[in-house]
Design a protein around this motif. Structure first.
Motif, PDB file in Angstrom:
ATOM      1  N   ASP A 508      68.003  -9.492  17.540  1.00  0.00           N
ATOM      2  CA  ASP A 508      67.185 -10.689  17.336  1.00  0.00           C
ATOM      3  C   ASP A 508      65.889 -10.619  18.143  1.00  0.00           C
ATOM      4  O   ASP A 508      64.845 -11.112  17.702  1.00  0.00           O
ATOM      5  N   ARG A 509      65.951 -10.041  19.323  1.00  0.00           N
ATOM      6  CA  ARG A 509      64.764  -9.928  20.178  1.00  0.00           C
ATOM      7  C   ARG A 509      63.711  -9.046  19.505  1.00  0.00           C
ATOM      8  O   ARG A 509      62.536  -9.401  19.429  1.00  0.00           O
ATOM      9  N   ARG A 510      64.142  -7.906  19.012  1.00  0.00           N
ATOM     10  CA  ARG A 510      63.224  -6.989  18.323  1.00  0.00           C
ATOM     11  C   ARG A 510      62.743  -7.596  17.012  1.00  0.00           C
ATOM     12  O   ARG A 510      61.546  -7.562  16.696  1.00  0.00           O
ATOM     13  N   LEU A 511      63.659  -8.158  16.242  1.00  0.00           N
ATOM     14  CA  LEU A 511      63.317  -8.662  14.913  1.00  0.00           C
ATOM     15  C   LEU A 511      62.332  -9.817  14.982  1.00  0.00           C
ATOM     16  O   LEU A 511      61.302  -9.823  14.286  1.00  0.00           O
ATOM     17  N   GLY A 561      78.361 -13.281  25.245  1.00  0.00           N
ATOM     18  CA  GLY A 561      77.839 -14.281  26.160  1.00  0.00           C
ATOM     19  C   GLY A 561      76.603 -15.004  25.694  1.00  0.00           C
ATOM     20  O   GLY A 561      75.986 -15.739  26.473  1.00  0.00           O
ATOM     21  N   PHE A 562      76.210 -14.835  24.402  1.00  0.00           N
ATOM     22  CA  PHE A 562      75.013 -15.538  23.941  1.00  0.00           C
ATOM     23  C   PHE A 562      75.383 -16.462  22.794  1.00  0.00           C
ATOM     24  O   PHE A 562      76.047 -16.051  21.834  1.00  0.00           O
ATOM     25  N   GLN A 563      74.949 -17.706  22.916  1.00  0.00           N
ATOM     26  CA  GLN A 563      75.147 -18.675  21.837  1.00  0.00           C
ATOM     27  C   GLN A 563      73.841 -19.375  21.529  1.00  0.00           C
ATOM     28  O   GLN A 563      73.035 -19.638  22.427  1.00  0.00           O
ATOM     29  N   HIS A 564      73.658 -19.664  20.264  1.00  0.00           N
ATOM     30  CA  HIS A 564      72.497 -20.451  19.845  1.00  0.00           C
ATOM     31  C   HIS A 564      73.006 -21.628  19.024  1.00  0.00           C
ATOM     32  O   HIS A 564      73.606 -21.434  17.961  1.00  0.00           O
ATOM     33  N   ASP A 565      72.782 -22.819  19.534  1.00  0.00           N
ATOM     34  CA  ASP A 565      73.213 -24.039  18.856  1.00  0.00           C
ATOM     35  C   ASP A 565      74.703 -23.974  18.498  1.00  0.00           C
ATOM     36  O   ASP A 565      75.116 -24.364  17.413  1.00  0.00           O
ATOM     37  N   GLY A 566      75.494 -23.442  19.433  1.00  0.00           N
ATOM     38  CA  GLY A 566      76.936 -23.362  19.238  1.00  0.00           C
ATOM     39  C   GLY A 566      77.398 -22.174  18.417  1.00  0.00           C
ATOM     40  O   GLY A 566      78.606 -22.008  18.187  1.00  0.00           O
ATOM     41  N   ILE A 567      76.462 -21.325  17.977  1.00  0.00           N
ATOM     42  CA  ILE A 567      76.803 -20.159  17.155  1.00  0.00           C
ATOM     43  C   ILE A 567      76.810 -18.922  18.042  1.00  0.00           C
ATOM     44  O   ILE A 567      75.821 -18.605  18.699  1.00  0.00           O
ATOM     45  N   THR A 568      77.934 -18.213  18.077  1.00  0.00           N
ATOM     46  CA  THR A 568      78.036 -16.992  18.869  1.00  0.00           C
ATOM     47  C   THR A 568      77.210 -15.892  18.221  1.00  0.00           C
ATOM     48  O   THR A 568      77.318 -15.642  17.015  1.00  0.00           O
ATOM     49  N   MET A 569      76.389 -15.212  19.015  1.00  0.00           N
ATOM     50  CA  MET A 569      75.513 -14.164  18.496  1.00  0.00           C
ATOM     51  C   MET A 569      75.662 -12.906  19.339  1.00  0.00           C
ATOM     52  O   MET A 569      76.018 -12.968  20.516  1.00  0.00           O
ATOM     53  N   GLY A 570      75.386 -11.782  18.722  1.00  0.00           N
ATOM     54  CA  GLY A 570      75.401 -10.515  19.437  1.00  0.00           C
ATOM     55  C   GLY A 570      76.719  -9.785  19.403  1.00  0.00           C
ATOM     56  O   GLY A 570      76.816  -8.655  19.887  1.00  0.00           O
ATOM     57  N   GLU A 571      77.759 -10.395  18.799  1.00  0.00           N
ATOM     58  CA  GLU A 571      79.072  -9.769  18.798  1.00  0.00           C
ATOM     59  C   GLU A 571      79.422  -9.131  17.453  1.00  0.00           C
ATOM     60  O   GLU A 571      80.525  -8.618  17.277  1.00  0.00           O
ATOM     61  N   ASP A 572      78.492  -9.180  16.522  1.00  0.00           N
ATOM     62  CA  ASP A 572      78.671  -8.449  15.267  1.00  0.00           C
ATOM     63  C   ASP A 572      77.287  -8.142  14.710  1.00  0.00           C
ATOM     64  O   ASP A 572      76.278  -8.638  15.200  1.00  0.00           O
ATOM     65  N   TRP A 573      77.248  -7.280  13.695  1.00  0.00           N
ATOM     66  CA  TRP A 573      75.972  -6.917  13.107  1.00  0.00           C
ATOM     67  C   TRP A 573      75.725  -7.747  11.857  1.00  0.00           C
ATOM     68  O   TRP A 573      76.597  -7.864  10.991  1.00  0.00           O
ATOM     69  N   ASN A 574      74.541  -8.323  11.767  1.00  0.00           N
ATOM     70  CA  ASN A 574      74.156  -9.132  10.617  1.00  0.00           C
ATOM     71  C   ASN A 574      73.238  -8.291   9.732  1.00  0.00           C
ATOM     72  O   ASN A 574      72.099  -7.997  10.104  1.00  0.00           O
ATOM     73  N   HIS A 575      73.722  -7.888   8.578  1.00  0.00           N
ATOM     74  CA  HIS A 575      72.936  -7.014   7.711  1.00  0.00           C
ATOM     75  C   HIS A 575      71.759  -7.738   7.063  1.00  0.00           C
ATOM     76  O   HIS A 575      70.878  -7.085   6.501  1.00  0.00           O
ATOM     77  N   SER A 576      71.720  -9.048   7.149  1.00  0.00           N
ATOM     78  CA  SER A 576      70.506  -9.763   6.757  1.00  0.00           C
ATOM     79  C   SER A 576      69.335  -9.347   7.640  1.00  0.00           C
ATOM     80  O   SER A 576      68.178  -9.363   7.208  1.00  0.00           O
ATOM     81  N   ASP A 577      69.650  -8.969   8.891  1.00  0.00           N
ATOM     82  CA  ASP A 577      68.585  -8.528   9.792  1.00  0.00           C
ATOM     83  C   ASP A 577      67.943  -7.233   9.300  1.00  0.00           C
ATOM     84  O   ASP A 577      66.730  -7.040   9.441  1.00  0.00           O
ATOM     85  N   ASP A 578      68.742  -6.334   8.747  1.00  0.00           N
ATOM     86  CA  ASP A 578      68.175  -5.118   8.155  1.00  0.00           C
ATOM     87  C   ASP A 578      67.229  -5.471   7.021  1.00  0.00           C
ATOM     88  O   ASP A 578      66.128  -4.928   6.906  1.00  0.00           O
ATOM     89  N   GLU A 579      67.683  -6.376   6.171  1.00  0.00           N
ATOM     90  CA  GLU A 579      66.866  -6.797   5.033  1.00  0.00           C
ATOM     91  C   GLU A 579      65.543  -7.393   5.514  1.00  0.00           C
ATOM     92  O   GLU A 579      64.460  -7.015   5.018  1.00  0.00           O
ATOM     93  N   MET A 580      65.608  -8.296   6.472  1.00  0.00           N
ATOM     94  CA  MET A 580      64.386  -8.931   6.971  1.00  0.00           C
ATOM     95  C   MET A 580      63.459  -7.911   7.624  1.00  0.00           C
ATOM     96  O   MET A 580      62.243  -7.942   7.436  1.00  0.00           O
TER      97      MET A 580
END
Length: 726
Positions: A508-511, A561-580
């Motif tokens: 997310d930081r890079r994207l 250890g990272f959450q955004h608005d109650g959503i856990t992030m960083g613990e799996d890969w989101n392939h939407s990020d590849d698309e974006m």
């Protein structure tokens, strides 16, 4: 080896391609063979049939043995009872077969066998209900087998009675004018009027002849013997489904039928045909092949054909283009459709979607590149038609510079209702919560229209005004999308505090850094407003956005250890990020402030592409080739030729397959969730958009949902534009 030396007349869906490398020379779009599913319809006069056997005669007519008599194929892929011969219409055969060599159809009835060929002169009268199986060789020898024994005829003349081997009957075969008898424990050859045991085995279920070889199917795989019975290829049970019920040899390749679909042995792999994409159900009762190499699979409920046809990439593009225009356009958006009644293709319905803008960017982009290649005015017209929908997203509500996700007429919202609000025009509603996904679509369509479509000063200004409004909103609101409630949307966030709150191991930081700089570069190049350039360099130099953008993909990993608005992030890969990311890379590179940045961008694009290569995505390959210059040509052609014209999202399962080599599901060692060591063809996987993991091998949403086809159209026209194919 040069590409020009390599033939691409490949049956690519059945044979792995052999060429690879950069597209230093374009690949000619020669015809290739592709399997197509054809499902037959049973005439409404009939129902509750019990299907037993299917054969294809020398004229490629298909005959089906049922408990209600003999059925056959009719024009329009319809099955109904064969009433052509009045003298046979009310009779129920015990068995049918095709004569070796001639392809003539023979019938076995309780009291006789016959054929309608040879002017009907061949007919043998029999004791009632004594024989249940028939086989005929090229010398007009007719073999009949029953529980108590057998008999051999030549034409209508009885030669002699025969015994039957021990071990229980499985199936009769004819090969090179010789009769073969298969039991569960033995293979027998009829020689000098005696059954000679050639081979002993266990749990044998089927045979397939291939020259001097005989493939032997069992309840746990298959092996190959020679005609003397010696094993010459070892037992193999690493098959999609190891319990084999029937086998055929077609064009030198072994085909297998099972209760879990069908598959064919290729030199390096098995091609698997299962699920509703290919069969009305996976349990196969019998199978046959015609003399064109097409396969017919009989299930308890229907007949299915896998037909092999020639097509070109251009023909596929034309088909998908026409289909999209006819059935998938909603107010200019490219929309997946659903069937209100899954069994009725006339009940198509286009519903609103969270990412109407993003999905439409693929279609609009395809038409922009099509126009760049062909200069067809229709392509240009289609670009502006869809861009009008993007423009309306900006003005359907009262928030300056904010783009809605989508819009719909009042009272007809199909999706979730919470983010919707009434528009100033009481006949319409609009949807908020716009995300980074949509923002990527805005960047991409703006750039490709500016690069390849907009020609007049008025057209250039129209596109510039569009992105200027969006980027002004973002800068004015401290790098947030501000929604109807005055608050930032959940994902429309590019503020340094938000972006840099992510660890350097989180994509997310890079994207988000990449998206921000891309938008500012694009707006600067189109408007000339210094604020965009000033802001871009401020973010790169003061807040580390350029360093963020250059974080290596090898550094991205499981991060807790990272959450955004109650959503856990960083613990799996989101392939939407590849698309974006890859859609954005095109804009980032082509609108770079200077050549030094362009080279840095090329390096970061190449870095991402390297880890993405196993997914063999043609679009990511082409977006990379059009920026950094790197490309996996083999995979690009493999993807384009393997993309099915049937975009229904059938429920598909592959995780049971024994022929695949699976990777561990450990999120630490397999963060991108690659399920198998090698990617299986797209026709064997669930149909998904580009934002899904290509290694998803189970899933789907059912045949009542259909994608638009722009998943193919954009990479196809990019390949044409980049001179990868011609």
């Amino acid at each position: 080896m040069k590409l020009s030396q390599i033939s691409i007349l490949l049956c690519l869906l059945l044979i792995e391609p052999v060429f690879a490398g950069k597209a230093d020379q374009p690949v000619k779009d020669d015809p290739y063979m592709v399997p197509v599913s054809v499902k037959y319809t049973l005439s409404p006069k009939w129902k509750d049939l019990h299907f037993k056997k299917v054969v294809a005669d020398g004229d490629n007519s298909i005959f089906i043995l049922t408990d209600a008599g003999l059925f056959r194929d009719f024009p329009g892929e319809v099955i109904s009872k064969d009433l052509r011969y009045a003298s046979l219409a009310d009779k129920h055969p015990m068995d049918i077969c095709i004569q070796e060599g001639t392809g003539y159809l023979y019938y076995l009835y309780p009291d006789r066998f016959l054929t309608n060929k040879h002017a009907g002169t061949i007919c043998g009268l029999l004791p009632e209900n004594q024989y249940s199986h028939i086989a005929v060789n090229g010398d007009d020898d007719v073999l009949l087998i029953g529980k108590q024994g057998g008999v051999l005829y030549n034409r209508s003349r009885k030669i002699r009675e025969l015994g039957v081997p021990q071990g229980g009957f499985v199936r009769l075969y004819v090969s090179d004018n010789q009769f073969w008898y298969l039991s569960a424990t033995g293979i027998y050859l009829l020689k000098d009027d005696k059954w000679i045991k050639i081979h002993s085995g266990n749990s044998m279920t089927a045979m397939a002849f291939n020259g001097d070889k005989i493939a032997v199917g069992t309840t746990d795989g298959y092996y190959v013997i020679d005609r003397s019975g010696k094993i010459i290829e070892p037992h193999n049970n690493r098959l999609p489904v190891p319990v084999i019920t029937n086998m055929l040899t077609v064009d030198g390749k072994y085909w297998f039928a099972t209760e879990g679909g069908a598959f064919v042995k290729q030199p390096e792999r098995f091609d698997y045909f299962a699920s509703e994409r290919w069969l009305d159900q996976d349990k196969i009762v019998d199978m046959a092949a015609d003399n064109k190499g097409n396969l017919y699979f009989l299930t308890p409920t229907g007949l299915n054909k896998v037909q092999f046809v020639q097509e070109t990439l251009a023909e596929k593009a034309e088909f998908l283009q026409d289909n999209l225009r006819k059935y998938h356009l909603r107010y200019g958006f490219s929309s997946a459709l659903r069937l209100v009644d899954p069994d009725d293709p006339t009940t198509m319905r286009l519903d609103d979607d969270d990412n109407d803008g993003l999905w439409t960017s693929f279609y609009l982009g395809s038409q922009a590149f099509r126009y760049a290649v062909t200069k067809e005015e229709k392509a240009k017209e289609y670009v502006w038609e869809s861009f009008e929908a993007f423009e309306r997203l900006l003005v359907i509500h009262p928030i300056t510079g904010f783009s809605a996700r989508t819009f719909e007429r009042t009272g007809y919202i199909a999706g979730d209702t919470v983010p919707w609000r009434p528009a100033p025009d009481m006949n319409w509603w609009w949807k908020g919560t716009t995300s980074t996904d949509e923002f990527v679509g805005y960047l991409f369509v703006t750039s490709v229209i500016d690069q390849y479509v907009a020609q007049t000063p008025e057209e250039k200004k129209r596109v510039a005004d569009y992105i200027d409004a969006i980027m002004t909103h973002i800068i004015t609101n401290d790098y947030y999308f501000i929604d109807y409630d005055g608050q930032p949307t959940l994902w429309g966030r590019w503020n340094p505090d938000y972006v840099n709150s992510f660890a350097t191991t989180q994509f997310d930081r890079r994207l988000n850094s990449t998206l921000t700089i891309t938008g500012l570069q694009l707006a600067y190049k189109l408007t000339g407003k210094e604020i965009y350039k000033t802001e871009a360099f401020r973010l790169m130099e003061k807040h580390g956005y350029l360093d963020n953008m250059k974080i290596s993909m090898a550094n991205i990993r499981f991060t807790s250890g990272f959450q955004h608005d109650g959503i856990t992030m960083g613990e799996d890969w989101n392939h939407s990020d590849d698309e974006m990311a890859f859609l954005t890379y095109w804009v980032l590179y082509h609108y770079a402030f200077n050549d030094d940045l362009k080279q840095e961008y090329a390096a970061m694009i190449r870095d991402h592409w390297e880890i993405e290569k196993p997914e063999r995505n043609a679009l990511w390959n082409l977006l990379t080739y059009g920026t950094s210059g790197d490309m996996d040509l083999e995979s690009t052609i493999w993807y384009l030729q393997g993309f099915p014209k049937d975009r229904n999202r059938y429920v598909i399962k592959n995780s049971h397959r024994k022929d695949l080599e699976f990777l561990p599901k450990d999120i630490h060692t397999n963060f991108r969730e690659q399920t198998t060591t090698e990617l299986i063809p797209k026709r064997e996987r669930p149909m998904n958009r580009h934002n899904n993991n290509e290694f998803i091998i189970d899933g789907g949403r059912g045949a009542h949902q259909q994608l638009t086809g722009d998943e193919y159209l954009l990479p196809y026209w990019m390949a044409r534009f980049l001179n990868v194919i011609y």
